[in-house]
Design an enzyme around this catalytic site. Structure first.
Site, mmCIF file in Angstrom:
data_model
loop_
_atom_site.group_PDB
_atom_site.id
_atom_site.type_symbol
_atom_site.label_atom_id
_atom_site.label_comp_id
_atom_site.label_asym_id
_atom_site.label_seq_id
_atom_site.Cartn_x
_atom_site.Cartn_y
_atom_site.Cartn_z
ATOM 1 N N GLU A 154 0.910 -1.037 0.391
ATOM 2 C CA GLU A 154 -0.063 -0.129 -0.327
ATOM 3 C C GLU A 154 0.936 1.433 0.048
ATOM 4 O OE1 GLU A 154 -3.979 -1.622 1.852
ATOM 5 O OE2 GLU A 154 -2.302 -0.568 3.093
ATOM 6 N N GLU B 250 -4.856 -9.447 -0.209
ATOM 7 C CA GLU B 250 -5.357 -9.832 0.875
ATOM 8 C C GLU B 250 -6.964 -9.826 0.626
ATOM 9 O OE1 GLU B 250 -4.668 -5.967 3.036
ATOM 10 O OE2 GLU B 250 -2.709 -6.041 3.349
#
Length: 1007
Positions: free
Chosen positions: A449, A516
């Site tokens: 991220e 994820e």
């Protein structure tokens, strides 16, 4: 540099001074083969704490500085968990955001704690006259090191070793090491991970020496030939001096390779190996590599040991393959975390985690979002777990405003900023150099991220240049497609299955994984089966990694001294993200699996079973393991009671299927039969004992009794009609219906009152974390009031007839109409039919109510005394189940009422049991109620939905007075994410049509 200048903590371009180059984590031993070259500095150090650099102690590095009055601190540990400052949990925001206005690369000045460690040590005899170094295996987030008053060096990477040469400054006898550690530096902009923010020396610290001829760095590669029978073992060694080596490769006591070689400072050797045992998670075959190192004088200087796994991980024909077979990641993200020591985690605890994973069919781990301690990788090698090894980098807080349109792309860190580029390249290289010899490491990850840009692209190219044998992963290209070549795989977070299908229709150039997915916050993981089914249907979709493994919670005590698990905000930390750290499939305190693990284990199993009338088909999804490796048991049960167990020898090759006849005939006698096929370990393994179940399938067969022309008439109960109450009496029971109270106010069995409150319709559950996130209360809040404030007496101030009665030949029927305070108003009708044996049949009806909102639950709620806390049921179990999370076996189970209260960080809906045919709720003497239902949901908890909803921690729940039984229907729990994703439509209650449930109950008494 010979002096430390604090200003470097503010300069992203300076991330180390005098730090030694990174190297492999192979083990080195002295010539005796038992002792290593290390001297541990773990233990008690003197410590001083300051809230910023300006207020920190000065001149501490002076070897004569008197630190005797300082506090003691243990190394390794976190400073915040040692009594200084406070833990802080934030997810995407930076911990200083709103406290100090700074830009990327700048650091907070007012509050930016500094810790100073001092330790005196006596140089051990075996290090006298030798080169001496010091290794900090993990120090967060930056350290400046001093020895005997001299500045040694500086390092900023928190999660890979920082090593320095002490030789010019160390002396015989007593020495003083001093370390200044900084919580936030310019590099902290690259450490915005979703975790508690700590600092301190949290991994081992040790001195080390090395002999005159020493292998400083070792690279081990296994390279297949044209087939997987012929391999080349390639060894590359960087040596401090010329010498020679005796190289042995050993497997199960047998020598595969034994060669004497000459060592230059850079040496490379290749050996042919025919037919080696191959490494995989299914069979983690390891070879022992032992290198005896000799000086030019022929003296043995050291023994190097490492473990070798022959395996190839590659992208072939567009797919991720292990040893030529398409792999499916059945993975989980795992933070290094414990409730008592934070990220200062031991090998013992790590082994416990990995054993739990193996026992629950998890085959892969992503190290979110930093390299783990070295022992983690050795354990993964030995136990058999695939690893995505992730660079210590996350800059989530800088790209959120980019995606929101508040900042330009140039704001990203590291993005295209040259001042951050070398730092992140260094972090990636340090990880690779340390971990590249571990067969468990299949993929390098550039971080998490952090948007996109040229710096991360350069990182991926560095990975490929240093190690061409592994693919590179980076999810962030999904957000910034300018450098799509950064990642060899398409990796996305939390897409729906529909979104994955849609993406792969248009983009088939890369394999796809979810780095994820199935966000496991609180009561979650609903709908996970959709993702695992997709791995069987779509070759390019190759699995994913659950977020995440363990609840990040910390041991704490409340104002009354009661222990509880604390989360963000509990420490007065602001900003914070509260309980968003509670995403685990195991609990933070005891590391026990949560009820969600039942679903994970089933969805991740490598063998599935289909059934026909007299046979079953075994589908073997293992890549390399025949089902003959397991014991196959076939169990027949009738109405939940086991009748027989037989064993069938199966022989299904990997990635194929085979059918076998049932070893028994299912009886034709009336009853509900289950056929369960269970695959179990034949013998003990490193991760579980013989008999451990690895996979199962179940088939339910209902044999109905022939319909009789006339049913057996039951004895009609006595009916007592009072002025305002209606009594019903039978041989062992009494029931009382009240017009004033509007329902069943008493049920006595053998003289004992079993109802503490009038049973009432219930339409609400304590909101789950997913419910809160998707604003269920906004869409369904009217139903909370509907159950709490339903009235059987009044509607708009007008008195109503509370009860209607009807007598039949064998029963009394009492009908109660509840007027619900909804807009528009709805009626719910509860019909009780009372029989002479004490059985009361209940039917609950409600008009279509979609115009009121989404209906969370449609049930009846019974309130019993807390003494009735023994639960036994015939339904799915043993753990809680929901419409979208019901991978469980039909059987008879029992527990205590409190056992059904899952230990989620915030109390919420839990304990539901799907497919319940009957359930008893009894006291210790066996008295109580038994409920019978046609496959309804059932729960029995010590608290009501409203009590649970009002508590932010379990310790805030009131004292236990009652047992609350709910029986009926409930929507699923969801789990695609916890920031808006709703329960999938097929798992909602369809309240756009009239709804009805039916069940019965009666008293029981063991006597």
């Amino acid at each position: 540099m010979d002096k430390f200048h604090h200003e470097i903590t503010k300069n992203p371009a300076v991330f180390q001074e005098n730090r030694l180059p990174a190297h492999s984590d192979h083990l080195c031993f002295r010539p005796d083969g038992k002792s290593d070259f290390r001297f541990s500095l773990n233990g008690t150090w003197k410590f001083s704490y300051a809230e910023n650099y300006e207020s920190a102690v000065t001149n501490f590095q002076d070897p004569d500085y008197d630190a005797s009055g300082w506090d003691d601190i243990q190394v390794p540990s976190h400073i915040e968990l040692s009594g200084y400052g406070k833990p802080q949990y934030v997810n995407t925001q930076y911990p200083w955001d709103g406290r100090e206005e700074i830009l990327p690369g700048q650091i907070p000045e007012q509050y930016n704690p500094v810790g100073i460690y001092i330790r005196d040590f006596v140089l051990p005899d075996f290090m006298e006259g030798q080169t001496v170094g010091i290794s900090f295996q993990g120090a967060e987030s930056a350290i400046a090191v001093f020895l005997n008053g001299s500045y040694i060096g500086y390092s900023e990477d928190s999660f890979t070793p920082s090593e320095f040469d002490l030789t010019p400054f160390v002396r015989s006898g007593r020495n003083r090491i001093a370390v200044q550690i900084f919580k936030w530096t310019s590099a902290s902009w690259c450490e915005d991970q979703d975790f508690f923010r700590f600092f301190g020396i949290f991994r081992d610290v040790f001195l080390y020496t090395q002999p005159a001829v020493h292998i400083r760095d070792l690279c081990v590669q296994t390279i297949p030939g044209s087939s997987f029978d012929d391999w080349t073992l390639k060894l590359s060694a960087e040596t401090t001096s010329r010498g020679s080596a005796l190289i042995r490769l050993i497997r199960d006591g047998g020598t595969v390779i034994e060669e004497k070689e000459q060592l230059d400072q850079n040496s490379c050797f290749e050996y042919s190996v025919t037919g080696p045992a191959l490494w995989s998670a299914e069979s983690p075959a390891l070879y022992n590599l032992e290198i005896e190192v000799y000086g030019e004088d022929g003296a043995l200087t050291e023994i190097v040991r490492s473990e070798v796994g022959f395996r190839e991980f590659a992208i072939k024909d567009g797919l991720l393959t292990l040893n030529g077979k398409r792999i499916v990641f059945k993975g989980v993200n795992r933070h290094e975390f414990s409730s008592d020591r934070g990220r200062c985690i031991s090998e013992e605890v790590t082994r416990h985690d990995l054993l739990t994973m193996k026992r629950n069919n998890i085959n892969a781990v992503r190290t979110c979002h930093y390299p783990n301690a070295s022992f983690f990788y050795r354990l993964c090698d030995r136990l058999g777990l695939y690893v995505i090894d992730e660079t210590n980098m996350e800059t989530h807080g800088t790209w959120i405003p980019i995606e929101a349109g508040k900042k330009p792309v140039s704001f990203a860190v590291p993005g295209d900023r040259p001042e951050f580029c070398e730092m992140v390249l260094d972090r990636a290289k340090s990880m690779l150099m340390r971990d590249r010899n571990h067969p468990s490491v299949l993929i390098w990850s550039c971080g998490n991220e952090s948007f996109g840009g040229s710096s991360i692209y350069k990182m991926s190219q560095q990975f490929k240049a240093l190690d061409p044998t592994r693919p590179v992963h980076y999810e962030g290209i999904f957000h910034d497609r300018r450098y799509s070549g950064t990642s060899d795989v398409e990796s996305q977070m939390y897409p729906s299955v529909a979104d994955i299908r849609s993406f792969l229709k248009e983009h088939r150039d890369k394999p796809f994984i979810c780095c994820e997915y199935t966000h496991a916050m609180g009561n979650s993981c609903g709908g996970m089966r959709k993702y695992t089914d997709l791995t069987d249907e779509e070759p390019l979709y190759q699995g994913g990694f659950i977020w995440d493994y363990i609840d990040q919670s910390l041991d704490a005590r409340d104002r009354y001294g009661r222990e509880y698990q604390a989360y963000g905000g509990d420490f007065g930390d602001r900003p914070c993200d509260y309980n968003f750290s509670g995403n685990g499939i195991v609990y933070g305190k005891d590391r026990d699996p949560s009820p969600k693990m039942q679903e994970v284990k089933f969805n991740y199993q490598n063998i599935s079973v289909r059934f026909a009338e007299d046979a079953f088909t075994v589908v073997n999804k293992n890549l390399f393991t025949n089902t003959s490796a397991y014991q196959c048991a076939v169990i027949l049960a009738k109405d939940g009671v086991r009748e027989t167990e037989c064993f069938v020898e199966t022989d299904v090759a990997p990635l194929s299927e085979g059918s076998y006849p049932l070893p028994f005939t299912i009886p034709s006698d009336p009853g509900e039969y289950t056929v369960t096929v269970s695959f179990r370990l034949r013998s003990d393994t490193p991760y579980a004992p013989a008999g451990h179940e690895v996979a199962w399938g179940q088939w339910v067969v209902l044999r109905k009794a022939p319909e009789c022309e006339a049913g057996k008439m039951r004895k009609k109960p006595e009916i007592i009609r009072g002025l305002q109450n209606i009594g019903v009496r039978g041989e062992r029971f009494e029931a009382l219906f009240s017009e004033l109270q509007g329902g069943l106010v008493s049920y006595r069995y053998d003289g004992r009152e079993l109802l503490m409150r009038t049973p009432r319709p219930n339409f609400w559950r304590a909101p789950t974390d997913n419910d809160v996130a998707n604003l269920l209360a906004f869409r369904s809040g009217a139903f909370k009031a509907a159950g709490l404030y339903a009235s059987a007496r009044y509607e708009h101030g007008r008195a109503m007839t509370a009860l209607k009665t009807e007598e039949t030949e064998e029963s009394l029927i009492v009908t109660c109409t509840y007027h619900l305070p909804t807009v528009p108003a709805k009626d719910c009708i509860v019909r009780y039919e009372v029989f002479g044996d004490g059985t009361i049949s209940v039917t609950m009806n409600m008009d279509a109510s979609a115009d009121v909102g989404m209906l969370p639950e449609f049930s009846m709620l019974f309130t019993l005394d807390a003494d009735y806390d023994h639960i036994r049921w015939y339904g799915l179990g043993p753990d809680e189940t929901y419409p979208d999370r019901c991978a469980a076996k039909l059987g008879i189970y029992e527990n205590r009422c409190a056992d059904n209260m899952a230990k989620y960080l915030v109390p919420q809906e839990c304990g539901s049991k799907m497919g319940v045919r009957w359930a008893s709720v009894t006291a210790g003497d066996g008295s109580g109620l038994i409920f019978t239902a046609p496959k309804l949901q059932f729960s029995a908890l010590p608290w009501s939905p409203e009590e649970m909803e009002n508590a932010m921690h379990p310790t805030e729940l009131p004292p236990i007075h009652y047992t609350f039984v709910r029986i009926g229907l409930q929507m699923g729990v969801g789990g695609d994410d916890t920031w808006g994703a709703e329960v999938h439509p097929e798992y909602l209650l369809k309240n756009d049509v009239p709804m009805e449930i039916s069940f019965s109950f009666r008293g029981i008494n063991k006597a």
